[in-house]
Design a protein around this motif. Structure first.
Motif, mmCIF file in Angstrom:
data_model
loop_
_atom_site.group_PDB
_atom_site.id
_atom_site.type_symbol
_atom_site.label_atom_id
_atom_site.label_comp_id
_atom_site.label_asym_id
_atom_site.label_seq_id
_atom_site.Cartn_x
_atom_site.Cartn_y
_atom_site.Cartn_z
ATOM 1 N N SER A 141 0.811 -1.218 0.000
ATOM 2 C CA SER A 141 0.000 0.000 0.000
ATOM 3 C C SER A 141 0.845 1.268 0.000
ATOM 4 O O SER A 141 0.445 2.303 -0.538
ATOM 5 C CB SER A 141 -0.920 0.008 1.222
ATOM 6 O OG SER A 141 -0.157 0.134 2.415
ATOM 7 N N GLN B 101 1.491 3.228 2.471
ATOM 8 C CA GLN B 101 1.109 4.215 3.472
ATOM 9 C C GLN B 101 1.720 3.849 4.815
ATOM 10 O O GLN B 101 1.457 2.779 5.358
ATOM 11 C CB GLN B 101 -0.418 4.292 3.605
ATOM 12 C CG GLN B 101 -1.125 4.816 2.373
ATOM 13 C CD GLN B 101 -2.546 5.227 2.697
ATOM 14 O OE1 GLN B 101 -2.782 6.007 3.619
ATOM 15 N NE2 GLN B 101 -3.494 4.702 1.931
ATOM 16 N N PRO C 72 -15.376 6.445 6.994
ATOM 17 C CA PRO C 72 -14.785 6.018 5.721
ATOM 18 C C PRO C 72 -15.647 4.986 5.020
ATOM 19 O O PRO C 72 -16.242 4.113 5.657
ATOM 20 C CB PRO C 72 -13.436 5.429 6.140
ATOM 21 C CG PRO C 72 -13.618 5.031 7.566
ATOM 22 C CD PRO C 72 -14.569 6.032 8.152
ATOM 23 N N THR D 91 -8.676 1.017 3.970
ATOM 24 C CA THR D 91 -7.360 1.637 3.834
ATOM 25 C C THR D 91 -6.322 0.729 4.474
ATOM 26 O O THR D 91 -6.529 0.227 5.589
ATOM 27 C CB THR D 91 -7.321 3.018 4.512
ATOM 28 O OG1 THR D 91 -8.375 3.831 3.996
ATOM 29 C CG2 THR D 91 -5.987 3.703 4.257
ATOM 30 N N TYR D 92 -5.201 0.512 3.751
ATOM 31 C CA TYR D 92 -4.138 -0.350 4.248
ATOM 32 C C TYR D 92 -2.928 0.480 4.626
ATOM 33 O O TYR D 92 -2.664 1.540 4.034
ATOM 34 C CB TYR D 92 -3.746 -1.388 3.191
ATOM 35 C CG TYR D 92 -4.896 -2.262 2.744
ATOM 36 C CD1 TYR D 92 -5.345 -3.318 3.531
ATOM 37 C CD2 TYR D 92 -5.533 -2.033 1.521
ATOM 38 C CE1 TYR D 92 -6.405 -4.126 3.119
ATOM 39 C CE2 TYR D 92 -6.583 -2.831 1.104
ATOM 40 C CZ TYR D 92 -7.015 -3.873 1.911
ATOM 41 O OH TYR D 92 -8.062 -4.653 1.494
#
Length: 336
Positions: free
Chosen positions: A282, A284, A300, A304-305
């Motif tokens: 990812s 992030q 959300p 999200t990873y």
């Protein structure tokens, strides 16, 4: 397809029952069929009884079998809880059936038009009745008490679950406004609103809250546990089926409570390895600054990873409630 509860969105878990079980009012039709075929009903021809029975079944009109998540389980704990519910329901029938049957019998037997009914105004006691009225409930309560005592200790969420598979997958779950962060310290990855689990492998969850008290539960796997700020709680699960199941917060915590749900994905070992690779790719990084941004109230819509993840993130979140004022607490409370 499977429903996680009333008003829930169906999810494809790969283990849908036959099509005839998906029909609306499946349970209702089966029970009504049995009712119409009953010899008792044919002999009695007592229409009020039939009317009452039909009215009692009306609440099932919109139900399908898989909407009853307590009985359509996908985990070892849920299966044990299903057995306990079934045993309890059967035991309670020993109270319900005689009470209802005798009530209807007395109403029919001692109706005003029945001149053959015996009139006993001075009757006041029967040893046989006393035995049934007191003995039955005492036996049932004793059995239920024993089952409750045993199952409460056996199904304690803090107890680890045995499996022929490898060691448990460690997961740290942090509740926020209004989302869940799942951290996998063994793999140095994290995900928002997605809990990945290899099938037939024990899952050891350590939970806390970076907001008000919340409660996590995956209905088809059983066991609800609370998450509280400044504290650590535990939950052990053992998925026995692959699929995409619904998990959510069951403790009201403000404006976004209704949408605070997550995907609990049970997958094969190969799929889990691929999921870890996807999370690591990812790009992030979840450090203190990114985490502080993540804790801001939001709802959300996607997953999200993160990778890499700040080491000992769960301890960091818990410690802040013991060493000083949590970040943005006043602002976040006002936004709620």
């Amino acid at each position: 397809m499977a429903l996680a509860g009333f008003g829930e969105t169906p999810v494809d878990d790969g283990h849908a029952p036959p099509a005839d079980q998906l029909a609306s009012c499946y349970a209702c039709r089966v029970l009504l069929g049995a009712l119409q075929a009953s010899d008792v009903m044919k002999l009695a021809r007592f229409r009020p009884v039939r009317a009452v029975a039909v009215l009692c079944l009306l609440p099932l009109a919109g139900c399908s079998m898989q909407s009853l998540t307590a009985f359509y389980t996908a985990g070892a704990v849920g299966a044990d809880e299903r057995g306990l519910i079934a045993i309890t329901a059967v035991l309670m029938l020993f109270v319900f059936i005689p009470v209802v049957s005798l009530t209807l019998f007395f109403a029919w037997r001692y109706r005003e038009s029945n001149a053959e009914a015996r009139y006993s105004p001075k009757w006041s006691h029967s040893n046989l009745l006393e035995v049934f009225l007191w003995g039955g409930p005492i036996v049932i309560i004793a059995i239920l008490g024993t089952l409750t005592w045993i199952s409460t200790h056996r199904l304690d969420p803090y107890n680890s679950l045995a499996s022929e598979n490898q060691d448990p997958v460690q997961v740290e779950a942090i509740a926020m406004d209004w989302k869940w962060l799942f951290v996998y310290p063994q793999y140095n990855v994290a995900a928002v609103n997605e809990l990945a689990m290899p099938v037939n492998t024990p899952i050891s969850l350590h939970l806390t809250s970076d907001t008000v008290m919340t409660a996590i539960m995956i209905p088809r796997m059983g066991s609800q546990i609370y998450a509280m700020s400044g504290m650590r709680t535990q939950l052990h699960l053992l998925p026995t089926q692959t699929g995409d199941f619904m998990g959510k917060n069951y403790q009201y915590n403000g404006r976004g409570f209704a949408s605070e749900r997550f995907h609990a994905r049970s997958m094969t070992d190969e799929q889990f390895k691929s999921w870890i690779k996807k999370a690591k790719a990812s790009g992030q990084r979840l450090d203190e600054a990114r985490y502080a941004e993540l804790t801001k109230p939001s709802q959300p819509e996607g997953v999200t990873y993160f990778s890499p993840v700040k080491p000992h993130l769960l301890n960091y979140v818990i410690k802040q409630y013991h060493t000083g004022s949590p970040r943005n607490r006043i602002t976040r409370t006002a936004e709620r």
